[in-house]
Design an enzyme around this catalytic site. Sequence first.
Site, mmCIF file in Angstrom:
data_model
loop_
_atom_site.group_PDB
_atom_site.id
_atom_site.type_symbol
_atom_site.label_atom_id
_atom_site.label_comp_id
_atom_site.label_asym_id
_atom_site.label_seq_id
_atom_site.Cartn_x
_atom_site.Cartn_y
_atom_site.Cartn_z
ATOM 1 N N ARG A 5 -13.450 38.077 -4.271
ATOM 2 C CA ARG A 5 -14.141 38.347 -3.010
ATOM 3 C C ARG A 5 -15.655 38.291 -3.188
ATOM 4 N NH1 ARG A 5 -13.377 40.591 2.387
ATOM 5 N NH2 ARG A 5 -11.121 40.788 2.211
ATOM 6 N N GLU A 45 -15.853 48.207 6.277
ATOM 7 C CA GLU A 45 -16.654 47.639 5.209
ATOM 8 C C GLU A 45 -17.877 46.832 5.646
ATOM 9 O OE1 GLU A 45 -13.637 46.777 1.596
ATOM 10 O OE2 GLU A 45 -13.097 45.828 3.484
#
Length: 768
Positions: free
Chosen positions: A320, A721
């Site tokens: 990621r 997030e």
Amino acid sequence: MKDDITICGQAHQDTAHDSASKHVTGRAEYTDDLNEPYGLIHAYLGLSQCAHGTITDMDFSETLAHPGVIGVLTAKDIPGINDVSANGKKDDPIFAENTVLFWGQPVFAVIAETRDQARRAAHKARISYDALPHALDPIAARDAGMGYVTEPLTLRRGDADQGMAAAPRRISGRFEIGGQDHFYLEGQIAMAVPGEDDDMTINVSTQHPSEVQHMVAHALQAPSSAIVVNVRRMGGGFGGKETQMNLFACVAAIAAKRWKRAVKIRPDRDDDMIATGKRHDFVVDYEIGFDDAGKIRAVQGDWYARCGFSSDLSGPVTDRALFHADNAYFYPDVRVSSHPMKTNTVSNTAFRGFGGPQGVIVAERMIEEIAYALGRDPLEIRRANLYENGQLTPYHQSVDDQILPRILDELEASSDYQARRQAVLDWNAKRGVIRKGIALTPVKFGISFTATWFNQAGALIHIYSDGSIALNHGGTEMGQGLNIKVAQVVAEAFQCDISRIKITKTTTEKVPNSSATAASSGTDLNGMAALDAANQIKARLVEFVAERWQVTPDAVSFVPGNIMAGDTAIPFTEVIAAAYMARVHLSAAGHYKTPKIHWDRSTGRGRPFYYYAYGAAVSEVSVDTLTGEYIIDRTDVLHDVGRSLNPAIDKGQVEGAFVQGAGWLTTEELWWDDKGRLRTHAPSTYKVPLASDRPRIFNVTLADWSVAAERTIKRSKAVGEPPFMLGISVFEAINMAVASMCDYREPARIDAPATPERVLMAVDRLRG
């Protein structure tokens, strides 16, 4: 229960967190507050005192002689598999066997009548080691040939070498990015209660009950169906309770099984911080090619991560980081690679953003490099390189929902950015001790688990004959407001007051095979699953009402507090009571899986994300060039949450994420000594942001005009997030303030976190 008159708490309304009053009055029950079963005993971990070495002897004589001690558990006492690895690699033992791989690795557990007795006795054990060489940081590990904990990844599109060679300008650099401790208010804790046969009930503070269930089952050599895991709420998680709780649950369960008594384990804060994983820190070598207009031509980069002794979640985390190495910007030719390095430190793990922040901040560093090289405002360079719809990311997903140009326009205007930037430049031109900086940074964040199979959720709804509703889903509540949002979805579906809905604890007995509450997907997944369950019951009620009141099904509708049968309004409670008497099934299990997503890691191509969430922040800081200290004068945020399910909850999430992100990049520093001991393992040495560290002026606005392009739950977007990375605006503003020491001829290039010491060293370097 009062009859429904007004509808309160449906989707898209400001609604109080279901446990808010309990939180502030201390009435909220966490795992440590549960009534303790008769005969409860306590476990405490014994941690290694060597960064890397062979165990030569273990002497527990003094430990066993300590008052109240019942016994000691080591690896040989585990009836099943000595492993809690989340990925099946079997590289993360519950207890070290022959070799320890980091200072603080669990080697044994003491079981005693009281926690204090177990804790004191654990320190009396004598473990001997033959020390072996150790490497603590990713570059040292690379140079020592330590290897990877999991397979690396390379993302590429176009020809980065050719694009770099053809670029009119090129810059290369190295950026060291620190880690971060989760510092959840409630530490790791588990209580195991044995039952008959293989039965075991675990009350635990975890983001992933199903994983705890499987890990305990493997450790006990029992079927998962015999293990029940319960979670009412957590006192914070941030990713630190996604896999790290497995160890504590297994130790409690093993002890409970052996001594046939309930067992609780709760480490001190120091041991919690020493023995559990952090946000991955990275060393990134990057190179950018660009033209005189500031347009990026090519990017190359290598992300070296301190992963620790085992793989844990380092594979998807480092993946990621690459997925977000572009942040909001199009790279025509790109090649970026991850290097998940094995180190003799605790195994790092999930943390809010899950590697994404460590990719985004490198993109912003490269933008800053270009801006200073050209003598331009970094905002101009950011605008020049924003994605346009239809352009492909390095992992070949098309960006089709770009709204950042509007967000930047609105935020630039509402924050008066241009005038304030000029005021900052004018202030710094006076060459005073206090220097100022201002930065506007965007974020584009992909939403979905990159492990495609995790993008599913289940829910269970019961309507009782009195019209009350029990709601259960596979997500876990850690303060983020997941439960109230899902309850709002159900309240809107039935058009009932939210007070009619009882949100029950998360338990593997009701919803099996649940995914972790992580990746900002808790509401997306569990809200959809709950809506599916509600719609099943509604369909049965429509059929029943149509038959009972002699109307066609399309004449049946749900309105506030009532169900309409043609022109006749029947109270919800009356319909439910009648449906029960008519033997209508008033329970349903819902399920949801995210559509459209796919990912082929072997080729580095696919659509790992269902959609993107966007946002931007402007931060202004003042830096004392004599001490390196700084304050955040003002921050303005405009963030995209789609059509918010609960604006009050979402705004709180944005505020909290921003402060936590700023803390990662300013005050929070992890430091190991040369022996491999973590020395920042308590509030006395590890500095989380205080209330006084928040921006003096803090303006947070949700982009209420935004609507998710995909069919998300009520067209909302994830919020957990994405706003974390808005804290990068503070870091960039500090860098600008320091760069004023050399009249902005070069960027400050401060490594993260920008502690006062690092700021002061950069000031001295640029002044010289």
